[in-house]
Design an enzyme around this catalytic site. Structure first.
Site, PDB file in Angstrom:
ATOM      1  N   ASP A  14       0.838  -1.202   0.000  1.00 39.58           N
ATOM      2  CA  ASP A  14       0.000   0.000   0.000  1.00 39.58           C
ATOM      3  C   ASP A  14       0.875   1.256   0.000  1.00 39.58           C
ATOM      4  O   ASP A  14       1.977   1.254   0.555  1.00 39.58           O
ATOM      5  CB  ASP A  14      -0.912  -0.024   1.239  1.00 39.58           C
ATOM      6  CG  ASP A  14      -2.077   0.946   1.113  1.00 39.58           C
ATOM      7  OD1 ASP A  14      -2.411   1.343  -0.025  1.00 39.58           O
ATOM      8  OD2 ASP A  14      -2.657   1.300   2.151  1.00 39.58           O
ATOM      9  N   GLY A  15       0.350   2.316  -0.621  1.00 39.66           N
ATOM     10  CA  GLY A  15       1.014   3.616  -0.576  1.00 39.66           C
ATOM     11  C   GLY A  15       1.558   4.116  -1.904  1.00 39.66           C
ATOM     12  O   GLY A  15       2.215   5.157  -1.941  1.00 39.66           O
ATOM     13  N   HIS A  31       2.370   3.439  -9.139  1.00 35.95           N
ATOM     14  CA  HIS A  31       2.195   2.007  -9.399  1.00 35.95           C
ATOM     15  C   HIS A  31       3.401   1.444 -10.159  1.00 35.95           C
ATOM     16  O   HIS A  31       3.831   0.324  -9.890  1.00 35.95           O
ATOM     17  CB  HIS A  31       0.895   1.763 -10.164  1.00 35.95           C
ATOM     18  CG  HIS A  31      -0.336   2.143  -9.391  1.00 35.95           C
ATOM     19  ND1 HIS A  31      -0.507   1.801  -8.063  1.00 35.95           N
ATOM     20  CD2 HIS A  31      -1.448   2.838  -9.741  1.00 35.95           C
ATOM     21  CE1 HIS A  31      -1.684   2.269  -7.640  1.00 35.95           C
ATOM     22  NE2 HIS A  31      -2.262   2.909  -8.639  1.00 35.95           N
ATOM     23  N   SER A  59      -7.195  -5.664  -5.006  1.00 32.67           N
ATOM     24  CA  SER A  59      -8.273  -6.305  -4.251  1.00 32.67           C
ATOM     25  C   SER A  59      -9.569  -6.276  -5.054  1.00 32.67           C
ATOM     26  O   SER A  59      -9.747  -5.460  -5.966  1.00 32.67           O
ATOM     27  CB  SER A  59      -8.474  -5.584  -2.915  1.00 32.67           C
ATOM     28  OG  SER A  59      -9.144  -4.356  -3.112  1.00 32.67           O
ATOM     29  N   ASP A  61     -12.146  -5.112  -4.083  1.00 34.89           N
ATOM     30  CA  ASP A  61     -12.736  -3.783  -3.860  1.00 34.89           C
ATOM     31  C   ASP A  61     -12.044  -2.684  -4.667  1.00 34.89           C
ATOM     32  O   ASP A  61     -12.582  -1.575  -4.781  1.00 34.89           O
ATOM     33  CB  ASP A  61     -12.681  -3.438  -2.369  1.00 34.89           C
ATOM     34  CG  ASP A  61     -13.670  -4.257  -1.562  1.00 34.89           C
ATOM     35  OD1 ASP A  61     -14.816  -4.421  -2.026  1.00 34.89           O
ATOM     36  OD2 ASP A  61     -13.305  -4.734  -0.483  1.00 34.89           O
ATOM     37  N   LEU A 125      11.572 -20.035  -4.755  1.00 32.74           N
ATOM     38  CA  LEU A 125      10.566 -19.200  -4.095  1.00 32.74           C
ATOM     39  C   LEU A 125       9.205 -19.453  -4.725  1.00 32.74           C
ATOM     40  O   LEU A 125       9.070 -19.478  -5.949  1.00 32.74           O
ATOM     41  CB  LEU A 125      10.911 -17.708  -4.249  1.00 32.74           C
ATOM     42  CG  LEU A 125       9.912 -16.727  -3.631  1.00 32.74           C
ATOM     43  CD1 LEU A 125       9.979 -16.768  -2.101  1.00 32.74           C
ATOM     44  CD2 LEU A 125      10.172 -15.294  -4.118  1.00 32.74           C
ATOM     45  N   ARG A 153       2.308  -4.804   6.158  1.00 32.93           N
ATOM     46  CA  ARG A 153       1.559  -3.818   5.386  1.00 32.93           C
ATOM     47  C   ARG A 153       2.350  -2.521   5.362  1.00 32.93           C
ATOM     48  O   ARG A 153       2.681  -1.966   6.421  1.00 32.93           O
ATOM     49  CB  ARG A 153       0.162  -3.559   5.952  1.00 32.93           C
ATOM     50  CG  ARG A 153      -0.617  -2.538   5.091  1.00 32.93           C
ATOM     51  CD  ARG A 153      -2.073  -2.410   5.454  1.00 32.93           C
ATOM     52  NE  ARG A 153      -2.728  -1.488   4.522  1.00 32.93           N
ATOM     53  CZ  ARG A 153      -3.953  -1.604   4.076  1.00 32.93           C
ATOM     54  NH1 ARG A 153      -4.724  -2.587   4.490  1.00 32.93           N
ATOM     55  NH2 ARG A 153      -4.459  -0.720   3.228  1.00 32.93           N
ATOM     56  N   LEU A 160      -6.463  -5.124   7.428  1.00 29.08           N
ATOM     57  CA  LEU A 160      -6.211  -6.245   6.519  1.00 29.08           C
ATOM     58  C   LEU A 160      -6.873  -6.079   5.158  1.00 29.08           C
ATOM     59  O   LEU A 160      -6.481  -6.752   4.193  1.00 29.08           O
ATOM     60  CB  LEU A 160      -6.658  -7.562   7.159  1.00 29.08           C
ATOM     61  CG  LEU A 160      -5.869  -7.955   8.420  1.00 29.08           C
ATOM     62  CD1 LEU A 160      -6.394  -9.264   8.999  1.00 29.08           C
ATOM     63  CD2 LEU A 160      -4.377  -8.087   8.117  1.00 29.08           C
ATOM     64  N   GLU A 172       2.122 -13.096  12.484  1.00 28.72           N
ATOM     65  CA  GLU A 172       2.661 -11.922  13.160  1.00 28.72           C
ATOM     66  C   GLU A 172       2.417 -10.727  12.233  1.00 28.72           C
ATOM     67  O   GLU A 172       2.674 -10.803  11.022  1.00 28.72           O
ATOM     68  CB  GLU A 172       4.164 -12.085  13.414  1.00 28.72           C
ATOM     69  CG  GLU A 172       4.489 -13.223  14.359  1.00 28.72           C
ATOM     70  CD  GLU A 172       3.944 -13.007  15.761  1.00 28.72           C
ATOM     71  OE1 GLU A 172       3.851 -11.843  16.191  1.00 28.72           O
ATOM     72  OE2 GLU A 172       3.586 -14.004  16.416  1.00 28.72           O
TER      73      GLU A 172
HETATM   74  C1  IPE Z   1      -5.335  -2.815  -0.102  1.00 33.66           C
HETATM   75  O1  IPE Z   1      -5.017  -1.468  -0.316  1.00 33.66           O
HETATM   76  C2  IPE Z   1      -5.297  -3.560  -1.390  1.00 33.66           C
HETATM   77  C3  IPE Z   1      -3.977  -3.673  -1.998  1.00 33.66           C
HETATM   78  C4  IPE Z   1      -2.866  -3.216  -1.503  1.00 33.66           C
HETATM   79  C5  IPE Z   1      -3.950  -4.342  -3.255  1.00 33.66           C
HETATM   80  P1  IPE Z   1      -6.146  -0.357  -0.451  1.00 33.66           P
HETATM   81  O2  IPE Z   1      -5.455   0.928  -0.587  1.00 33.66           O
HETATM   82  O3  IPE Z   1      -7.100  -0.740  -1.520  1.00 33.66           O
HETATM   83  O4  IPE Z   1      -6.887  -0.523   0.966  1.00 33.66           O
HETATM   84  P2  IPE Z   1      -7.786   0.457   1.826  1.00 33.66           P
HETATM   85  O5  IPE Z   1      -8.877   0.988   0.926  1.00 33.66           O
HETATM   86  O6  IPE Z   1      -6.897   1.563   2.306  1.00 33.66           O
HETATM   87  O7  IPE Z   1      -8.272  -0.396   2.940  1.00 33.66           O
HETATM   88  C1  IPE Z   2      -1.491   0.197  -3.374  1.00 31.28           C
HETATM   89  O1  IPE Z   2      -1.309   1.559  -3.416  1.00 31.28           O
HETATM   90  C2  IPE Z   2      -1.723  -0.410  -4.733  1.00 31.28           C
HETATM   91  C3  IPE Z   2      -3.096  -0.824  -4.977  1.00 31.28           C
HETATM   92  C4  IPE Z   2      -4.058  -0.903  -4.094  1.00 31.28           C
HETATM   93  C5  IPE Z   2      -3.429  -1.173  -6.341  1.00 31.28           C
HETATM   94  P1  IPE Z   2      -2.546   2.552  -3.411  1.00 31.28           P
HETATM   95  O2  IPE Z   2      -2.949   2.801  -4.828  1.00 31.28           O
HETATM   96  O3  IPE Z   2      -3.624   2.058  -2.533  1.00 31.28           O
HETATM   97  O4  IPE Z   2      -1.869   3.846  -2.808  1.00 31.28           O
HETATM   98  P2  IPE Z   2      -2.475   4.855  -1.750  1.00 31.28           P
HETATM   99  O5  IPE Z   2      -2.977   4.051  -0.581  1.00 31.28           O
HETATM  100  O6  IPE Z   2      -3.576   5.580  -2.451  1.00 31.28           O
HETATM  101  O7  IPE Z   2      -1.324   5.732  -1.405  1.00 31.28           O
HETATM  102 MG    MG Z   3      -4.089   2.358  -0.557  1.00 27.61          MG
END
Ligand code: IPE
Ligand code: IPE
Ligand code: MG
Length: 211
Positions: A14-15, A31, A59, A61, A125, A153, A160, A172
């Site tokens: 994430d991020g 990305h 995800s 979602d 792996l 994460r 999660l 963990e």
């Molecule tokens: C979780 O990240 C899904 C992936 C990293 C693929 P999101 O950015 O979609 O999650 P939320 O919306 O902050 O929970």
């Molecule tokens: C995670 O990064 C990648 C995916 C969920 C596809 P984000 O796209 O959720 O990045 P933030 O959370 O908006 O920074």
């Molecule tokens: Mg995100």
């Protein structure tokens, strides 16, 4: 320090968007930088005692995001699989994509099948990439992975988000403020060091107290 050599590490990557925004770049640039981080971590994992690595890329979602971002991600996944396959084979990495395939664009499905076939012989792996994945959908369908030892994460959130809910029963949990594109081999090593310093009890008693 006792170092297991068959760890299953899962990462919620994430991020990417925030990493890009901080640099005045479009989210898609985040990305792309995230894909470079995937390569670094996949290549570092076997040397750090990781036997299985499961990465959350998209995800169920995430379809809620703007169509342009979703399309850019799908293209990036397909391109990444095509351009990385030779490296994965050379490094003995076996790739498997988990999640639904019926909603993915045809070129991505083709790239997944080709990469899985090409890497099927890898033994260094077990690399699983979760795309259009939902734990709540996978559990009743019996689509379960091995238990997760360490769940990482990035991006600062501590949740999660429907990833490996069953498999993380005794995982963990390790949360880091690092944005995913900044995550490097040394950060994986930090997380594993923290993991090895923890005492896992699985409901039993600490070793010293067990009789
Ligand atoms: C979780 O990240 C899904 C992936 C990293 C693929 P999101 O950015 O979609 O999650 P939320 O919306 O902050 O929970
Ligand atoms: C995670 O990064 C990648 C995916 C969920 C596809 P984000 O796209 O959720 O990045 P933030 O959370 O908006 O920074
Ligand atoms: Mg995100």
């Amino acid at each position: 320090m006792l170092q297991s050599t068959s760890l299953h590490v899962a990462i919620i990557m994430d991020g990417n968007g925030r990493w890009a925004a901080r640099r005045g770049l479009p989210r898609a640039a985040g990305h792309r930088a995230g894909a470079d981080a995937v390569r670094r971590v996949v290549e570092a994992a076997p040397g750090q005692g990781v036997a299985a690595l499961t990465l959350f890329a998209f995800s169920a979602d995430n379809w809620k995001r703007p169509p342009t971002e979703v399309a850019a991600l799908m293209r990036l996944f397909a391109r990444h699989l095509r351009t990385e396959t030779a490296r994965l084979v050379a490094n003995g990495v076996r790739l498997e994509v988990v999640g639904r395939r019926d909603r993915l664009p045809a070129p991505l499905v083709a790239a997944i099948q080709a990469a899985e076939l090409a890497t099927a012989g890898g033994t260094a792996l077990r690399f699983r990439l979760a795309v259009d994945y939902s734990a709540r959908a996978a559990i009743p369908a019996g689509q379960l992975l091995p238990d997760v030892d360490l769940l990482i994460r990035t991006g600062g959130e501590q949740r999660l988000s429907d990833f490996l809910l069953w498999e993380c029963a005794y995982a963990e949990l390790y949360f880091t403020e690092l944005m995913w594109p900044d995550f490097a081999a040394a950060d994986l090593a930090d997380a594993l060091r923290a993991f090895h310093a923890r005492q896992r009890r699985f409901g039993g008693l600490p070793e010293a107290a067990a009789g």
